[in-house]
Design an enzyme around this catalytic site. Structure first.
Site, PDB file in Angstrom:
ATOM      1  N   ASP A 101     -39.168   2.511 -13.767  1.00 10.00           N
ATOM      2  CA  ASP A 101     -38.468   1.285 -14.149  1.00 10.00           C
ATOM      3  C   ASP A 101     -37.010   1.452 -13.801  1.00 10.00           C
ATOM      4  O   ASP A 101     -36.536   2.563 -13.678  1.00 10.00           O
ATOM      5  CB  ASP A 101     -38.514   1.117 -15.678  1.00 10.00           C
ATOM      6  CG  ASP A 101     -39.854   0.605 -16.119  1.00 10.00           C
ATOM      7  OD1 ASP A 101     -40.621   0.265 -15.223  1.00 10.00           O
ATOM      8  OD2 ASP A 101     -40.120   0.552 -17.316  1.00 10.00           O
ATOM      9  N   THR A 116     -34.316  -0.530 -15.623  1.00  9.46           N
ATOM     10  CA  THR A 116     -33.488  -0.661 -16.812  1.00  9.46           C
ATOM     11  C   THR A 116     -33.779   0.431 -17.809  1.00  9.46           C
ATOM     12  O   THR A 116     -34.915   0.625 -18.204  1.00  9.46           O
ATOM     13  CB  THR A 116     -33.764  -2.025 -17.467  1.00  9.46           C
ATOM     14  OG1 THR A 116     -33.766  -2.982 -16.428  1.00  9.46           O
ATOM     15  CG2 THR A 116     -32.695  -2.357 -18.464  1.00  9.46           C
ATOM     16  N   ASP A 155     -41.986   1.108 -20.570  1.00 11.46           N
ATOM     17  CA  ASP A 155     -41.559   1.049 -21.961  1.00 11.46           C
ATOM     18  C   ASP A 155     -42.212  -0.113 -22.696  1.00 11.46           C
ATOM     19  O   ASP A 155     -42.447  -0.043 -23.877  1.00 11.46           O
ATOM     20  CB  ASP A 155     -40.039   0.945 -22.060  1.00 11.46           C
ATOM     21  CG  ASP A 155     -39.501  -0.086 -21.099  1.00 11.46           C
ATOM     22  OD1 ASP A 155     -40.312  -0.882 -20.585  1.00 11.46           O
ATOM     23  OD2 ASP A 155     -38.295  -0.123 -20.854  1.00 11.46           O
TER      24      ASP A 155
END
Length: 1229
Positions: A478, A480, A800
């Site tokens: 990912d 972020t 996440d």
């Protein structure tokens, strides 16, 4: 109100009534079916059945204003009727179950069988001896002591098995316990706000009951289903349940149904709780998910969701809101792909699922080890069979042919006794051959790594993930929070006629400008957005609310000003009018009324929108000057585009004064109001890359791991961040795709995904932007199932959100974020990153490779011992009918030394050099040819020494021969010296085994491993005790100092011999075979060649280095000639035109001038034969650089391939003489 009071008294009286559903005006079933409706249908149902929400409250005996009475009896009754807001967790596996699982290992099973046979035979006592005539035959029956000690062998093996099993089970158990502790801690902290008895109180989420009036506000994760009673501007993100990313507006007259597990994105309100726990929407989904394997799965899922639900409650802090948001986000998404994958349709699915449950694909290492154990077992069987056959033949020929004795009836039991003895010897050989220490070494190595990885912020949930990580060839990360800090930050500012590349000091700005700026930000950001002090010492300040606004507020703090002071002066109720931000306006404005009756309006918004409305701008003295369209275009070119090309989000801050005397402006006419502004400044905001990430990514690439970025962000930001991290290098020929484009390319006309299409894309894909969780899953699955490259790719994924669940499950190793991750993500993952940091993944790779190498080291040591021991036992048995190494001695060498050696070699700490090689891949054998060379080489040395001692030792040392000693003779010095020398050689060979790639310095880093040093010294001391005081049980007799020194000297010989072996180049020894391959699709004949390429042999490297330098020189000259030619062509004229750089897009896609790199690079997995094609690639690159191919999709080429030397734009613009660019190039080369 009358209505409410009535219902409220109802609550008071209700306690007395009997406990059945009839008490309440509606059953669980009704409420459940109501919550399954959406929007208008739900509203109609409420109107039909209850009249309105008020009516529903009355039926549930609760008051919209006062809430429940909070009477314990009432609460309890509601819990009995409607259930508790809690989903029962899955039962942890019991210790015995874990033990049983550990016992399923193939190696252990082979050992158990061997042990049981040898135990059984040791208790076999043949009937009393027949007549003398039967057997003066060869080989006196073993002496008493030996016979008595026969059982030791079997028991010892069983002990080693028990040891391994208990260690494994205990590890799993403590890990599980740790993980549960973590979870329950999270659960207890979660609270939610409800109204009870007219008081607003916070209660733990598990205590919420049907009929509670809950207050919901921005950032909450709803803990239960409910119906809205009153709401202001309430917007919910239901993507976790419906997969729709748009926020849903909830109002009393359109859509009053609120669902558990969804996130409140805007506004606030009150709801009456109608379903909790297993009956809530999320609960139902979890129950469904679990239907495959009812008991277990269901609970597990529910547990996840329970945690999830709870999460929301407590939070106001941003971090939490973020979590919540994510959490939700996933629940639903996960559900869809999961359902489709696991096909929850009826019984066949259940059956299927049960069948698949235990069949977890073995990890690479386990697969190879099992295969190797089986290979060794077979070899041992063959050896033991041969031993038995030779002994039997020898006996039969000797007795019946040489001595010409007849087979007598009464002698049969005696002959049988002989045969049994031979069989026992055979079993001994087999037992010696099987490496008992192997499973233990693996277990210790993994357990040790897992413990240590905790310190490196990796919480490993599945042991084998740790070792799979060492083979990873691709990481899909990912953006972020993993690659970036997940905190928006102002990094560039254009203020007072100057463009600052970093936040300027406040004294560089005029005071007037500074005041306007701080007021404009403080007042014109939602008052709910704030920067709070860090939760723990030394942490970063917490950001609450909108991230972009947080960035602006922290910018005022960087300017040493306090925004809170401004807000205290102008509280929220004093704001005259607020135009809130929305996607249409793309700006937010706040109007203040001054004491003199004039108005001042502050605006902020996307720079392209606000700048169009500006007619003035503040100059370097803080005075406003005219701002014409021409100036605006200049600013866009010089400030905004450069910021945008670096992936910054640009925001313009402006203000406008409405003088007092005039008529009051028409506030409703937005276009007229939001006009003729004065620009204060333009800021560039980004989510900065974590400082340690570029370095970590460089390490991955050097280690042959491709890092791909998968993000929901837009493609320009994604590309800019990828370049900053080093995932993209300007000039490489790699793809950056958006989710839509990716889907278009991988699907056929019917919209089905085709593997061949994915195979065309993934090797070059580096950035996937605007991607949905399903895209991530598709990509991971596509890479794993791909057959384009020889090795099956091993993919690690970070995630996440709940919606990353499927991708995490599909990947070989799933990393979940410990801080930002949701429970579903953690549950689906193999490793949890406790600090959410990408560089921890690199640590995991290091540990994984280290585990693999530790096991190879151990194997190299163990197999040398085994080869030697088997041959000694075999020849001894055949030639002297008595093994020179007795059972108990064998045991000491085999069990104790191996167990200790496994401890010593398995706990070597990892070094950075592990990251300098490519992953081994799935079919790289465990025992490489270099290791085979070491094993056989040391075997030869040890056998030579032992046989020399065995057959001529008595002459060398001038002692009595131990061979042909009569029965019951005391232990001889001769055999003691053989045993002692054997052990000394193992000890020093243990040091040799520390290096497996043919390195010369085997002592390097030995002090970093105290365990190793202490074990070597400890083993040595115990050996002295055994020899000097072991006596009869160990068949030893004390030795003199001279004899000890000779034994040690012969042992040290092993180190010198090791140096000799390292000198022999592996590539010459074509006959060496490897062992312990991974599973292979089909044996590849050219494997030999590849092995040579990959095998690291340090001695050979020296030779190659000279050649490399020579080629490098040649390449350089060729490259320079090519450059000169390229420049003669008209290429540089194309580069000269400055206007071709005007827009960002051209700027990005303009193929820079490139020269292929002439350094030899470590090939990545994708270019298997990089060395061979290098020359062809280089030649082809020069024509390509002259005429850049038109790229079909503007955004896609990160820029074509090779390392580019971009000519400084300013230079090329000024220098008209063709000489100068050429000159600048020459120097840079």
């Amino acid at each position: 109100m009358a209505n409410n009071s009535v219902s409220y008294t109802g609550v008071k009286n209700s306690v007395a009534e009997t406990n059945h559903e009839g008490d309440f005006g509606c059953s669980v079933k009704e409420l459940r079916s109501l919550m399954e409706l959406r929007g208008a249908e739900g509203l109609h149902k409420i109107q039909d059945c209850y009249g309105d929400v008020q009516g529903l409250c009355t039926r549930l005996k609760t008051s919209p204003v006062e809430g429940l009475s909070g009477n314990p009896a009432d609460i309890e009754r509601r819990q009995t009727v409607f259930g508790q807001n809690f989903i029962p967790p899955k039962k942890p596996k019991t210790f015995l179950q874990l033990v049983w699982e550990a016992l399923q290992d193939v190696t252990l099973i082979i050992l158990e069988i061997a042990a049981i046979i040898s135990l059984g035979l040791s208790f076999y006592r043949p009937p009393g001896g027949g007549t003398e005539t039967c057997a003066t035959a060869a080989g006196g029956v073993e002496d008493e002591g030996e016979a008595e000690a026969g059982w030791i062998e079997g028991v010892a093996i069983l002990l080693s098995v028990i040891c391994v099993v208990l260690v494994t089970a205990f590890n799993d158990w403590s890990k599980e316990k740790q993980f549960r502790g973590l979870q329950s801690r999270i659960e207890q902290e979660q609270k939610f706000t409800v109204v009870r008895g007219g008081q607003v109180i916070q209660i733990p989420v598990a205590d919420i009951v049907v009929g509670d009036i809950a207050q919901v506000k921005y950032g909450d994760l709803l803990p239960a289903d409910g119906v809205l009673i009153q709401g202001n501007d309430l917007k919910i993100d239901e993507s976790s349940l419906t997969g729709e990313s748009d926020h849903v507006k909830k109002t009393l007259d359109k859509d009053p149904l609120l669902l558990s597990g969804t996130h409140v994105m805007e506004g606030s309100g009150k709801m009456v709780v109608t379903a909790v726990g297993v009956n809530s929407q999320t609960g139902i989904i979890f129950t469904l998910l679990g239907s495959g394997d009812d008991e277990e799965k269901e609970k597990e899922k529910e547990e996840k969701e329970k945690k999830k639900d709870k999460k929301g409650k407590k939070q106001d802090g941003t971090v939490e809101n973020r979590n919540k948001a994510k959490a939700q986000d996933g629940a639903a998404m996960e559900m869809q792909p999961l359902k489709s994958e696991e096909g929850i349709d009826g019984d066949d699915a259940k059956e299927k699922k049960k069948a698949n449950l235990p069949k977890k694909e073995k990890s690479v290492l386990q697969g190879k080890l099992t295969k190797l154990a089986v290979q060794i077992g077979k070899a041992g069987l063959v050896m033991s069979a041969i031993t038995v056959i030779i002994l039997v033949l020898y006996f039969v020929i000797d007795t019946f042919w040489v001595q010409q004795l007849p087979w007598l009836k009464e002698c049969t039991p005696v002959y049988i006794q002989y045969f049994v003895k031979f069989f026992i010897i055979g079993v001994t050989v087999l037992v010696v051959a099987v490496p008992e220490g192997l499973p233990l070494a693996v277990t210790i190595s993994l357990a040790y790594s897992v413990k240590k990885m905790m310190k490196d912020n990796n919480l490993v949930r599945h042991l084998d993930a740790c070792e799979t990580m060492g083979n990873a060839t691709a990481i899909c990360s990912d953006k972020t929070g993993t690659l970036t800090m997940n905190r928006m930050t102002v990094v560039q500012v254009y203020v007072a006629d100057k463009h600052y590349r970093k936040v300027p000091e406040p004294d560089l700005m005029p005071d007037k400008t500074l005041d306007l700026l701080v007021n404009g930000i403080a007042v014109n950001c939602a008052y709910t957005t704030k920067i709070l002090p860090p939760e723990k010492e030394g942490g970063l300040p917490r950001h609450v609310g909108n991230k972009t606004e947080c960035a602006l507020l922290s910018f005022t703090l960087d300017l040493k000003k306090d925004y809170q002071a401004v807000r205290n002066e102008i509280p929220e109720e004093n704001l005259y009018k607020v135009y809130t931000f929305n996607s249409v306006r793309k700006s937010m404005s706040t109007v203040l009324k001054n004491t003199d009756g004039s108005y001042r309006m502050f605006s902020k918004g996307a720079s392209e929108i606000i700048l169009k409305k500006c007619v003035k701008i503040l100059n370097s003295d803080g005075e406003s000057k005219v701002f014409r369209p021409r100036d605006r275009d200049d600013m866009v070119k010089k400030v905004i585009e450069p910021m945008a090309s670096e992936g910054l989000r640009t925001i313009c801050i402006a203000y406008r004064d409405f003088p007092a005397g005039e008529l009051e402006p028409e506030w409703e006419n937005e276009n007229a109001i939001l006009n003729s502004l004065t620009c204060i400044c333009v800021v560039g905001i980004e989510d900065p890359v974590r400082p340690e990430v570029p370095d970590a990514i460089k390490k991955c690439q050097r280690a042959g791991i491709t890092v791909r970025m998968v993000t929901g962000d837009n493609i320009n930001t994604a590309r800019a961040i990828a370049t900053k991290c080093g995932i993209l290098h300007p000039g490489d020929d790699f793809l950056c795709l958006e989710g839509k484009e990716f889907n278009r390319r991988i699907r056929n006309e019917k919209g089905e995904i085709e593997q061949e299409r994915i195979d065309k894309i993934w090797p070059k894909l580096r950035v996937l932007a605007r991607s949905s969780p399903t895209d991530k899953h598709t990509l991971v699955k596509g890479i794993i199932d791909s057959t384009v490259v020889e090795q099956r790719q091993v993919v690690a994924v970070t995630g996440d959100g709940t919606n990353d669940g499927p991708a995490l499950k599909k990947a070989d190793v799933g990393f979940a974020m410990g801080i930002a991750g949701t429970d579903v993500a953690k549950e689906a993952s193999d490793i949890i990153l406790t600090d959410d940091n990408f560089s921890s993944i690199v640590k995991a790779v290091m540990w994984g490779r280290n585990v693999y190498d530790s096991i190879s080291k151990f194997l190299q040591f163990q197999l040398t011992v085994n080869v030697v021991a088997v041959i000694v036992a075999f020849t001894g048995a055949c030639i002297t009918q008595d093994s020179p190494l007795k059972a108990v001695q064998m045991l000491w060498v085999n069990l104790i030394m191996d167990t200790f050696a496994s401890l010593a070699l398995a706990t070597e700490p990892p070094t950075e050099s592990l990251l300098l090689r490519r992953p081994y891949g799935r079919n790289k054998p465990l025992i490489s040819r270099t290791m085979m060379k070491n094993i056989l080489g040391h075997g030869v040395y040890q056998l030579t020494v032992i046989f020399t001692l065995l057959f001529v030792g008595e002459k060398i040392f001038d002692i009595d021969s131990g061979r042909h000693a009569p029965l019951h003779a005391p232990p001889s010095e001769h055999y003691t010296i053989v045993f002692n020398t054997f052990v000394m050689m193992q000890l020093f060979n243990e040091i040799n085994a520390r290096k497996i790639h043919g390195e010369r310095n085997v002592f390097e880093g030995i002090y970093n491993n105290p365990i190793f040093c202490s074990i070597v010294i400890g083993t040595f001391i115990i050996q002295i005790i055994i020899v000097q005081f072991g006596g009869k049980p160990f068949s030893c007799i004390g030795l003199s100092i001279d004899q000890w020194l000779w034994c040690i000297f012969l042992g040290i010989g092993a180190l010198l011999w090791g140096q000799l072996i390292a000198t022999i180049p592996t590539s010459r020894l074509k006959f060496l075979k490897e062992a312990g391959h991974g599973t292979q699709k089909d044996e590849i004949p050219d494997e030999e060649l590849e092995e040579d390429m990959e095998e690291i042999d340090h001695a050979e490297r020296e030779l190659r280095r000279g050649q490399i330098l020579w080629f490098r020189g040649l390449n350089r000259i060729q490259t320079q000639i090519r450059v000169v030619n390229a420049f003669r062509s008209s290429l540089y004229e194309g580069l000269e035109k400055p206007e071709s750089r005007s827009s960002i897009h051209n700027f990005m896609t303009h193929p820079e001038f490139r020269i292929e790199d002439s350094e030899p690079h470590i090939p990545l997995i994708d270019d298997t034969d990089a060395e061979d094609d290098a020359p062809t690639k280089r030649n082809s690159s020069s024509p390509r650089s002259c005429s850049p191919p038109p790229s079909p999709n503007k955004n896609n080429n990160a820029v074509d391939s090779g390392i580019h030397l971009a000519i400084d734009i300013s230079k090329s613009a000024t220098s008209s003489s063709p000489g100068s660019p050429l000159h600048s190039l020459e120097t840079s080369l």
